[in-house]
Design an enzyme around this catalytic site. Sequence first.
Site, PDB file in Angstrom:
ATOM      1  N   ASP A   1       0.334  -0.978   0.147  1.00 51.05           N
ATOM      2  CA  ASP A   1      -0.221  -0.182  -0.073  1.00 51.05           C
ATOM      3  C   ASP A   1       0.882   1.516   0.151  1.00 51.05           C
ATOM      4  O   ASP A   1       2.168   0.786   0.278  1.00 51.05           O
ATOM      5  CB  ASP A   1      -0.738  -0.501   1.731  1.00 51.05           C
ATOM      6  CG  ASP A   1      -1.255   1.647   0.952  1.00 51.05           C
ATOM      7  OD1 ASP A   1      -2.474   1.323   0.738  1.00 51.05           O
ATOM      8  OD2 ASP A   1      -1.530   2.208   2.424  1.00 51.05           O
TER       9      ASP A   1
ATOM     10  N   LYS B   1     -11.536   6.731  -3.430  1.00 53.88           N
ATOM     11  CA  LYS B   1     -11.790   7.644  -2.076  1.00 53.88           C
ATOM     12  C   LYS B   1     -13.202   7.564  -1.979  1.00 53.88           C
ATOM     13  O   LYS B   1     -14.330   8.327  -1.538  1.00 53.88           O
ATOM     14  CB  LYS B   1     -10.966   8.723  -2.607  1.00 53.88           C
ATOM     15  CG  LYS B   1      -9.072   8.934  -2.179  1.00 53.88           C
ATOM     16  CD  LYS B   1      -9.472   8.374  -0.838  1.00 53.88           C
ATOM     17  CE  LYS B   1      -7.274   8.068  -0.281  1.00 53.88           C
ATOM     18  NZ  LYS B   1      -7.657   7.616   0.760  1.00 53.88           N
TER      19      LYS B   1
END
Length: 264
Positions: free
Chosen positions: A8, A49
């Site tokens: 990540d 998002k």
Amino acid sequence: MIKALIFDWAGTTVDHGSLAPVLTLERVFADSGIRVPHTVIRRDMGMAKRDHITRLLLEPEVVGAWSAAHREPPPADEVDRLYAAFLPLQMECLLRYSHVLAGVPEAIAVFRGMGMQIGSTTGYTRAMLDALVAAAEEEGYVPDAALTPEDSGAGRPSPAMCMAICRQFAIEPHECIKIGDTPSDIAEGRNAGMWTIGITRTGNMVGLSKADWDTTPADEQRALLEKAETELLGQGAHAVAESVAESLPQIEAIISRSTHDERP
Ligand SMILES: [Mg+2]
């Protein structure tokens, strides 16, 4: 046989405490008159998002605050308006917080020496990740692959980004370890059929800048680490490490398990 590590970004290889997305989401909602606690924002961190904003609008704390401020629940198209406001704000502060974490370039060099390919996935958009990749390269971190939800059609917890990296590297999911700092990172790796390692101290679950961590009393540090470990292991992580720089023992343990024909 482990052939690749998939990292990540925020909270794992850059951005101690995963602050950039938390502060931006906090500000986007604050601009609408809604105060969202960091604990609520961090709950679904790691998702694409837009999905994260959609999820936040369903959180009881947000629905309650919204109804109190506007005398009605959030309208159905509110996610579009908030996401449109989020994009420029996130770009604006992204690089201020997104320095490569201490020891990451050195650790990546060790992993490459072990024959590992280095992949990466994120909840950021393509435009944001392009900026991040360029800045990380300046600080010595260059993964072989960097995918966003836009590239593969779905964000976490979907395994789509991880599966695309497997195809790019021409390897099987059980030959990969997915390493990240949120429950959605672990879910992504597990859904892909990969080994997973959760990152605690530098990440979203502890949620502190390096400076704030360094001034936290030792007993509080221990409690924060234990809570992060419990949550990530509870999500199904095969192991946890305090940071990528300190993750070699956990990676070696998984390599050993996989050479004994164990599967994730
Ligand atoms: Mg993260």
